[in-house]
Write a protein that holds these residues in place. Structure first.
Motif, PDB file in Angstrom:
ATOM      1  N   VAL A 157       0.833  -1.200   0.000  1.00 11.53           N
ATOM      2  CA  VAL A 157       0.000   0.000   0.000  1.00 11.53           C
ATOM      3  C   VAL A 157       0.870   1.252   0.000  1.00 11.53           C
ATOM      4  O   VAL A 157       1.724   1.451   0.880  1.00 11.53           O
ATOM      5  N   TYR A 158       0.647   2.101  -1.012  1.00 12.94           N
ATOM      6  CA  TYR A 158       1.301   3.403  -1.131  1.00 12.94           C
ATOM      7  C   TYR A 158       0.261   4.487  -0.890  1.00 12.94           C
ATOM      8  O   TYR A 158      -0.947   4.205  -0.852  1.00 12.94           O
ATOM      9  N   PRO A 159       0.683   5.744  -0.739  1.00 13.57           N
ATOM     10  CA  PRO A 159      -0.306   6.812  -0.500  1.00 13.57           C
ATOM     11  C   PRO A 159      -1.368   6.949  -1.583  1.00 13.57           C
ATOM     12  O   PRO A 159      -2.522   7.271  -1.292  1.00 13.57           O
ATOM     13  N   ASP A 160      -0.995   6.671  -2.851  1.00 13.93           N
ATOM     14  CA  ASP A 160      -1.948   6.913  -3.932  1.00 13.93           C
ATOM     15  C   ASP A 160      -2.335   5.658  -4.714  1.00 13.93           C
ATOM     16  O   ASP A 160      -3.154   5.724  -5.636  1.00 13.93           O
ATOM     17  N   HIS A 161      -1.741   4.506  -4.384  1.00 13.68           N
ATOM     18  CA  HIS A 161      -2.107   3.277  -5.087  1.00 13.68           C
ATOM     19  C   HIS A 161      -1.660   2.077  -4.259  1.00 13.68           C
ATOM     20  O   HIS A 161      -1.022   2.225  -3.198  1.00 13.68           O
ATOM     21  N   ALA A 162      -1.990   0.878  -4.737  1.00 10.94           N
ATOM     22  CA  ALA A 162      -1.588  -0.360  -4.056  1.00 10.94           C
ATOM     23  C   ALA A 162      -1.244  -1.409  -5.107  1.00 10.94           C
ATOM     24  O   ALA A 162      -1.671  -1.316  -6.262  1.00 10.94           O
ATOM     25  N   VAL A 163      -0.476  -2.402  -4.698  1.00 13.12           N
ATOM     26  CA  VAL A 163      -0.048  -3.471  -5.596  1.00 13.12           C
ATOM     27  C   VAL A 163      -0.351  -4.803  -4.934  1.00 13.12           C
ATOM     28  O   VAL A 163      -0.044  -5.008  -3.754  1.00 13.12           O
ATOM     29  N   SER A 164      -0.963  -5.723  -5.702  1.00 10.98           N
ATOM     30  CA  SER A 164      -1.214  -7.077  -5.203  1.00 10.98           C
ATOM     31  C   SER A 164       0.085  -7.871  -5.353  1.00 10.98           C
ATOM     32  O   SER A 164       0.442  -8.319  -6.446  1.00 10.98           O
ATOM     33  N   LEU A 165       0.806  -8.050  -4.244  1.00 12.71           N
ATOM     34  CA  LEU A 165       2.179  -8.549  -4.293  1.00 12.71           C
ATOM     35  C   LEU A 165       2.313  -9.975  -4.818  1.00 12.71           C
ATOM     36  O   LEU A 165       3.361 -10.337  -5.346  1.00 12.71           O
ATOM     37  N   ASN A 166       1.300 -10.793  -4.634  1.00 11.36           N
ATOM     38  CA  ASN A 166       1.415 -12.204  -5.010  1.00 11.36           C
ATOM     39  C   ASN A 166       0.719 -12.534  -6.317  1.00 11.36           C
ATOM     40  O   ASN A 166       0.561 -13.717  -6.655  1.00 11.36           O
ATOM     41  N   GLU A 167       0.323 -11.522  -7.062  1.00  8.13           N
ATOM     42  CA  GLU A 167      -0.336 -11.729  -8.354  1.00  8.13           C
ATOM     43  C   GLU A 167       0.477 -11.019  -9.436  1.00  8.13           C
ATOM     44  O   GLU A 167       0.443  -9.797  -9.560  1.00  8.13           O
ATOM     45  N   ALA A 168       1.229 -11.804 -10.189  1.00  7.57           N
ATOM     46  CA  ALA A 168       2.118 -11.235 -11.200  1.00  7.57           C
ATOM     47  C   ALA A 168       1.332 -10.745 -12.406  1.00  7.57           C
ATOM     48  O   ALA A 168       0.358 -11.370 -12.832  1.00  7.57           O
ATOM     49  N   CYS A 169       1.767  -9.628 -12.956  1.00  4.29           N
ATOM     50  CA  CYS A 169       1.154  -9.106 -14.175  1.00  4.29           C
ATOM     51  C   CYS A 169       1.335 -10.124 -15.310  1.00  4.29           C
ATOM     52  O   CYS A 169       2.324 -10.848 -15.344  1.00  4.29           O
ATOM     53  N   PRO A 170       0.339 -10.271 -16.183  1.00  2.00           N
ATOM     54  CA  PRO A 170      -0.826  -9.398 -16.371  1.00  2.00           C
ATOM     55  C   PRO A 170      -2.083  -9.841 -15.615  1.00  2.00           C
ATOM     56  O   PRO A 170      -3.203  -9.517 -16.031  1.00  2.00           O
ATOM     57  N   ALA A 171      -1.950 -10.584 -14.534  1.00  2.00           N
ATOM     58  CA  ALA A 171      -3.124 -11.047 -13.791  1.00  2.00           C
ATOM     59  C   ALA A 171      -3.938  -9.879 -13.258  1.00  2.00           C
ATOM     60  O   ALA A 171      -3.388  -8.829 -12.885  1.00  2.00           O
ATOM     61  N   ALA A 172      -5.256 -10.074 -13.225  1.00  2.00           N
ATOM     62  CA  ALA A 172      -6.139  -9.054 -12.638  1.00  2.00           C
ATOM     63  C   ALA A 172      -6.085  -9.188 -11.126  1.00  2.00           C
ATOM     64  O   ALA A 172      -6.260 -10.284 -10.593  1.00  2.00           O
ATOM     65  N   PRO A 173      -5.820  -8.110 -10.385  1.00  2.00           N
ATOM     66  CA  PRO A 173      -5.758  -8.178  -8.922  1.00  2.00           C
ATOM     67  C   PRO A 173      -7.072  -8.655  -8.319  1.00  2.00           C
ATOM     68  O   PRO A 173      -8.146  -8.476  -8.909  1.00  2.00           O
ATOM     69  N   GLN A 177      -9.901  -1.921  -5.958  1.00  2.44           N
ATOM     70  CA  GLN A 177      -9.554  -0.760  -5.143  1.00  2.44           C
ATOM     71  C   GLN A 177      -9.370  -1.173  -3.697  1.00  2.44           C
ATOM     72  O   GLN A 177      -9.989  -2.133  -3.219  1.00  2.44           O
ATOM     73  N   TYR A 178      -8.507  -0.429  -3.000  1.00  2.76           N
ATOM     74  CA  TYR A 178      -8.318  -0.636  -1.568  1.00  2.76           C
ATOM     75  C   TYR A 178      -8.247   0.714  -0.894  1.00  2.76           C
ATOM     76  O   TYR A 178      -7.331   1.502  -1.151  1.00  2.76           O
ATOM     77  N   GLN A 179      -9.264   1.014  -0.087  1.00  2.55           N
ATOM     78  CA  GLN A 179      -9.356   2.296   0.601  1.00  2.55           C
ATOM     79  C   GLN A 179      -9.151   3.455  -0.368  1.00  2.55           C
ATOM     80  O   GLN A 179      -8.315   4.347  -0.160  1.00  2.55           O
ATOM     81  N   ASN A 180      -9.934   3.410  -1.453  1.00  6.19           N
ATOM     82  CA  ASN A 180      -9.951   4.434  -2.492  1.00  6.19           C
ATOM     83  C   ASN A 180      -8.644   4.531  -3.291  1.00  6.19           C
ATOM     84  O   ASN A 180      -8.427   5.510  -4.012  1.00  6.19           O
ATOM     85  N   ARG A 181      -7.800   3.523  -3.188  1.00  8.23           N
ATOM     86  CA  ARG A 181      -6.572   3.474  -3.981  1.00  8.23           C
ATOM     87  C   ARG A 181      -6.737   2.416  -5.071  1.00  8.23           C
ATOM     88  O   ARG A 181      -7.193   1.315  -4.783  1.00  8.23           O
TER      89      ARG A 181
END
Length: 287
Positions: A157-173, A177-181
């Motif tokens: 979780v970053y201030p303006d976005h988040a990354v699903s750490l265990n789902e490699a691109c191009p997978a859909a997270p 959204q997480y807390q409006n990110r």
């Protein structure tokens, strides 16, 4: 004639060495071998080996896999709990994975590196196993902090976005959204250490249908038992594969359930090898 002090001391040491060698190096081991040959104890001394029709099939003290050549569970057999000992149930490599509850982030495989399979976190291992057991047994395999796809539901979780750490691109997270990110998939090799690692519980039930011992390895990796709950979860599948009534399979589960050690230590457990052998004897599968 009185011997010199140094010589007397050396002779005393040699006599002591000879006595201890005879007592501890010969007499004691031979006594233990004799005790181990006493009827009723010899089986334990030999490793509690189990044979069927003159053929050795395993040990009642060491778990084993009941899968086909491709590692797919055989539906007519009860399945053991997972094992982290070598390639599974290896008595020469007994041990646990040494992964702890905070091990939640996978090392994603690098597509630019040949044969790189990455490394699953303990959380993802649990999630994947629970999903697989759920599919095999026809129950809900979901667990808290797991994605529907069977990996750990963990965000950077970053201030303006988040990354699903265990789902490699191009997978859909697993969440958009997480807390409006907005949430993005993870890029293998990227450094996300500056983010706040946040597991997401999700909507899974508090008490999963798949028991804990079905998704976690024992400390030794050789546990021959499963919980009664895990055995009963498998009863319907085994009964169907063998053309038996589920109630008959459950009676066999009760017969091969060992009680608590000394009556109060631990929980009752079902010896998987002995149960499967009893099924083969009473209701064999042909073909």
């Amino acid at each position: 004639m009185r011997l010199p002090a140094w010589l007397a001391q050396h002779l005393a040491a040699l006599r002591t060495l000879a006595l201890l060698t005879i007592v501890l190096g010969l007499a004691y081991p031979l006594l233990m071998v004799a005790v181990a040959r006493i009827p009723g104890l010899s089986g334990h001394a030999d490793g509690s080996m189990v044979d069927r029709d003159g053929k050795l099939v395993g040990s009642a003290l060491i778990g084993q896999s009941f899968t086909d050549g491709n590692g797919i569970p055989l539906k007519q057999y009860f399945q053991s709990r997972p094992s982290a000992a070598g390639d599974g149930y290896d008595p020469t490599s007994t041990g646990a994975s040494n992964l702890g509850p905070e091990n939640v982030v996978d090392t994603l495989p690098d597509p630019n590196v040949k044969d790189d399979e990455g490394k699953q976190s303990l959380l993802t291992q649990v999630c994947a196993r629970s999903r697989a057991v759920g599919e095999l047994e026809g129950v809900d395999g979901s667990r808290p902090y797991c994605t529907p796809g069977g990996v750990g539901a963990v965000l950077a979780v970053y201030p303006d976005h988040a990354v699903s750490l265990n789902e490699a691109c191009p997978a859909a997270p697993f969440v958009q959204q997480y807390q409006n990110r907005p949430v993005a998939c993870a890029e293998p090799g990227e450094d996300y250490s500056g983010a706040v690692v946040t597991p997401v519980r999700g909507n899974a039930p508090d008490r999963p249908a798949v028991p804990a011992d079905a998704v976690t390895a024992s400390g030794s990796g050789l546990d021959p038992h499963i919980s009664v709950a895990y055995a009963r979860l498998q009863a319907k599948r085994v009964a169907t594969a063998r053309g038996m009534a589920t109630a008959d399979v459950e009676r066999l589960i009760d017969m091969y359930t060992d009680g608590r050690t000394l009556g109060f230590i631990g929980e009752p457990g079902v010896n998987v090898l002995r149960l499967n052998l009893a099924l083969d004897a009473d209701h064999p599968v042909h073909g």
